[in-house]
Scaffold this motif. Structure first.
Motif, PDB file in Angstrom:
ATOM      1  N   LEU A 172       0.810  -1.215   0.000  1.00 35.84           N
ATOM      2  CA  LEU A 172       0.000   0.000   0.000  1.00 35.84           C
ATOM      3  C   LEU A 172       0.851   1.276   0.000  1.00 35.84           C
ATOM      4  N   GLY A 173       2.135   1.105   0.282  1.00 29.68           N
ATOM      5  CA  GLY A 173       3.007   2.274   0.360  1.00 29.68           C
ATOM      6  C   GLY A 173       2.662   3.192   1.510  1.00 29.68           C
ATOM      7  N   SER A 174       2.188   2.622   2.601  1.00 29.61           N
ATOM      8  CA  SER A 174       1.787   3.436   3.747  1.00 29.61           C
ATOM      9  C   SER A 174       2.212   2.757   5.041  1.00 29.61           C
ATOM     10  N   TRP A 175       2.077   3.491   6.119  1.00 25.75           N
ATOM     11  CA  TRP A 175       2.430   2.987   7.448  1.00 25.75           C
ATOM     12  C   TRP A 175       1.161   2.618   8.195  1.00 25.75           C
ATOM     13  N   SER A 176       1.136   1.425   8.774  1.00 33.19           N
ATOM     14  CA  SER A 176      -0.034   0.982   9.525  1.00 33.19           C
ATOM     15  C   SER A 176       0.296   0.935  11.015  1.00 33.19           C
ATOM     16  N   ALA A 177      -0.728   1.152  11.806  1.00 36.45           N
ATOM     17  CA  ALA A 177      -0.572   1.121  13.260  1.00 36.45           C
ATOM     18  C   ALA A 177      -1.513   0.079  13.845  1.00 36.45           C
ATOM     19  N   HIS A 178      -1.007  -0.690  14.792  1.00 37.38           N
ATOM     20  CA  HIS A 178      -1.802  -1.694  15.494  1.00 37.38           C
ATOM     21  C   HIS A 178      -1.473  -1.626  16.981  1.00 37.38           C
ATOM     22  N   ILE A 179      -2.418  -2.025  17.775  1.00 36.54           N
ATOM     23  CA  ILE A 179      -2.178  -2.139  19.205  1.00 36.54           C
ATOM     24  C   ILE A 179      -2.856  -3.407  19.702  1.00 36.54           C
ATOM     25  N   ARG A 180      -2.230  -4.075  20.667  1.00 36.99           N
ATOM     26  CA  ARG A 180      -2.803  -5.300  21.219  1.00 36.99           C
ATOM     27  C   ARG A 180      -3.374  -5.002  22.599  1.00 36.99           C
ATOM     28  N   ALA A 181      -4.632  -5.352  22.788  1.00 37.21           N
ATOM     29  CA  ALA A 181      -5.304  -5.172  24.067  1.00 37.21           C
ATOM     30  C   ALA A 181      -6.249  -6.337  24.290  1.00 37.21           C
ATOM     31  N   ASN A 182      -6.265  -6.845  25.507  1.00 32.66           N
ATOM     32  CA  ASN A 182      -7.129  -7.972  25.863  1.00 32.66           C
ATOM     33  C   ASN A 182      -6.926  -9.149  24.909  1.00 32.66           C
ATOM     34  N   ASN A 183      -5.650  -9.380  24.579  1.00 33.35           N
ATOM     35  CA  ASN A 183      -5.261 -10.491  23.708  1.00 33.35           C
ATOM     36  C   ASN A 183      -5.823 -10.381  22.295  1.00 33.35           C
ATOM     37  N   LYS A 184      -6.202  -9.170  21.880  1.00 27.61           N
ATOM     38  CA  LYS A 184      -6.686  -8.946  20.527  1.00 27.61           C
ATOM     39  C   LYS A 184      -5.878  -7.837  19.874  1.00 27.61           C
ATOM     40  N   ARG A 185      -5.653  -7.968  18.565  1.00 25.07           N
ATOM     41  CA  ARG A 185      -4.898  -6.967  17.816  1.00 25.07           C
ATOM     42  C   ARG A 185      -5.873  -5.985  17.163  1.00 25.07           C
ATOM     43  N   HIS A 186      -5.728  -4.711  17.481  1.00 23.94           N
ATOM     44  CA  HIS A 186      -6.638  -3.693  16.984  1.00 23.94           C
ATOM     45  C   HIS A 186      -5.938  -2.847  15.918  1.00 23.94           C
ATOM     46  N   PHE A 187      -6.588  -2.694  14.766  1.00 27.69           N
ATOM     47  CA  PHE A 187      -6.037  -1.907  13.664  1.00 27.69           C
ATOM     48  C   PHE A 187      -6.341  -0.432  13.882  1.00 27.69           C
ATOM     49  N   LEU A 188      -5.332   0.418  13.718  1.00 26.60           N
ATOM     50  CA  LEU A 188      -5.481   1.848  13.975  1.00 26.60           C
ATOM     51  C   LEU A 188      -5.329   2.693  12.718  1.00 26.60           C
ATOM     52  N   GLY A 189      -5.424   2.061  11.562  1.00 27.27           N
ATOM     53  CA  GLY A 189      -5.444   2.811  10.319  1.00 27.27           C
ATOM     54  C   GLY A 189      -4.117   2.861   9.590  1.00 27.27           C
ATOM     55  N   HIS A 190      -4.201   3.306   8.313  1.00 26.28           N
ATOM     56  CA  HIS A 190      -3.019   3.525   7.485  1.00 26.28           C
ATOM     57  C   HIS A 190      -2.656   5.001   7.528  1.00 26.28           C
ATOM     58  N   HIS A 191      -1.357   5.271   7.489  1.00 22.79           N
ATOM     59  CA  HIS A 191      -0.890   6.645   7.637  1.00 22.79           C
ATOM     60  C   HIS A 191       0.219   6.924   6.634  1.00 22.79           C
ATOM     61  N   SER A 192       0.360   8.186   6.280  1.00 20.72           N
ATOM     62  CA  SER A 192       1.359   8.549   5.273  1.00 20.72           C
ATOM     63  C   SER A 192       2.767   8.606   5.833  1.00 20.72           C
ATOM     64  N   THR A 193       2.895   8.783   7.150  1.00 18.88           N
ATOM     65  CA  THR A 193       4.214   8.856   7.778  1.00 18.88           C
ATOM     66  C   THR A 193       4.243   7.962   9.011  1.00 18.88           C
ATOM     67  N   PRO A 194       5.430   7.481   9.389  1.00 17.10           N
ATOM     68  CA  PRO A 194       5.519   6.667  10.612  1.00 17.10           C
ATOM     69  C   PRO A 194       5.178   7.478  11.853  1.00 17.10           C
ATOM     70  N   GLU A 195       5.451   8.792  11.805  1.00 13.70           N
ATOM     71  CA  GLU A 195       5.160   9.639  12.956  1.00 13.70           C
ATOM     72  C   GLU A 195       3.650   9.726  13.222  1.00 13.70           C
ATOM     73  N   SER A 196       2.856   9.863  12.173  1.00 24.75           N
ATOM     74  CA  SER A 196       1.408   9.954  12.370  1.00 24.75           C
ATOM     75  C   SER A 196       0.841   8.611  12.832  1.00 24.75           C
TER      76      SER A 196
END
Length: 199
Positions: free
Chosen positions: A159-183
């Motif tokens: 996709l040419g983008s940076w994705s963010a994930h977080i794990r909570a309660n033993n589940k992986r939650h997707f936090l969206g695609h972003h244009s920069t690693p900082e965002s």
């Protein structure tokens, strides 16, 4: 300066653990240990963060010859590749950061202790601060296998983008695609501080 760095490097080599003749309690921050007892057994250098064993009048000459004046503690390797210092005192294991707080301020920390520079083995008192779970979790840094430099952030080549994930309660939650690693990292930080603490 370089002299101080060399001293700190040599101190790491000398880190030792108090000999134990019975099973140790692996619970951190046992409040039965008082500041007075800690100061009786250990000196603490607030600039380097190192503890050294004090000479003990009631101990054998053999113990004093081996341990008195030596750097106390043992390094433990954490899940995300960080080193932490733990020290056995009166047959119980403690985090050196909590002991530094107790030694300096005379009381146990009221909350978690965070290392401001992200180096968990640096227990200089100026590097220690009280933090809530969110702040402490956010400052833990990225996993050893992470190549983005930010915790919870990875690059999607397709996709040419940076994705963010977080794990909570033993589940992986997707936090969206972003244009920069900082965002992407900012999205992770907001989720973490909103209560999505890693499981």
């Amino acid at each position: 300066g370089r002299a101080d760095e060399g001293h700190r490097d040599r101190a790491w080599v000398r880190i030792m653990v108090e000999p134990a003749s019975r099973k140790c309690d692996d619970t951190d921050m046992q409040n039965s240990l008082t500041a007075e007892r800690l100061r009786e057994l250990l000196d603490y250098n607030p600039e380097t963060g190192f503890f050294t064993w004090k000479w003990r009048a009631k101990s054998t000459n053999q113990w004093n010859a081996r341990f008195a004046g030596q750097t106390a503690g043992t390094l433990s390797y954490g899940k995300i590749g960080e080193f932490r210092v733990q020290i056995f005192v009166d047959y119980k294991k403690y985090s050196a950061s909590h002991l530094a707080w107790l030694h300096t301020y005379g009381e146990w920390p009221a909350s978690q202790v965070d290392h401001a520079n992200g180096v968990h083995a640096d227990n200089a008192i100026g590097n220690l601060r009280l933090a809530n779970a969110c702040q402490n979790q956010w400052n833990r840094g990225a996993n050893r296998t992470n190549t983005s430099g930010f915790k919870g952030v990875s690059f999607r080549k397709d996709l040419g983008s940076w994705s963010a994930h977080i794990r909570a309660n033993n589940k992986r939650h997707f936090l969206g695609h972003h244009s920069t690693p900082e965002s992407a990292a900012e999205a992770y930080r907001r989720a973490s501080c909103a209560g999505l603490i890693l499981a």
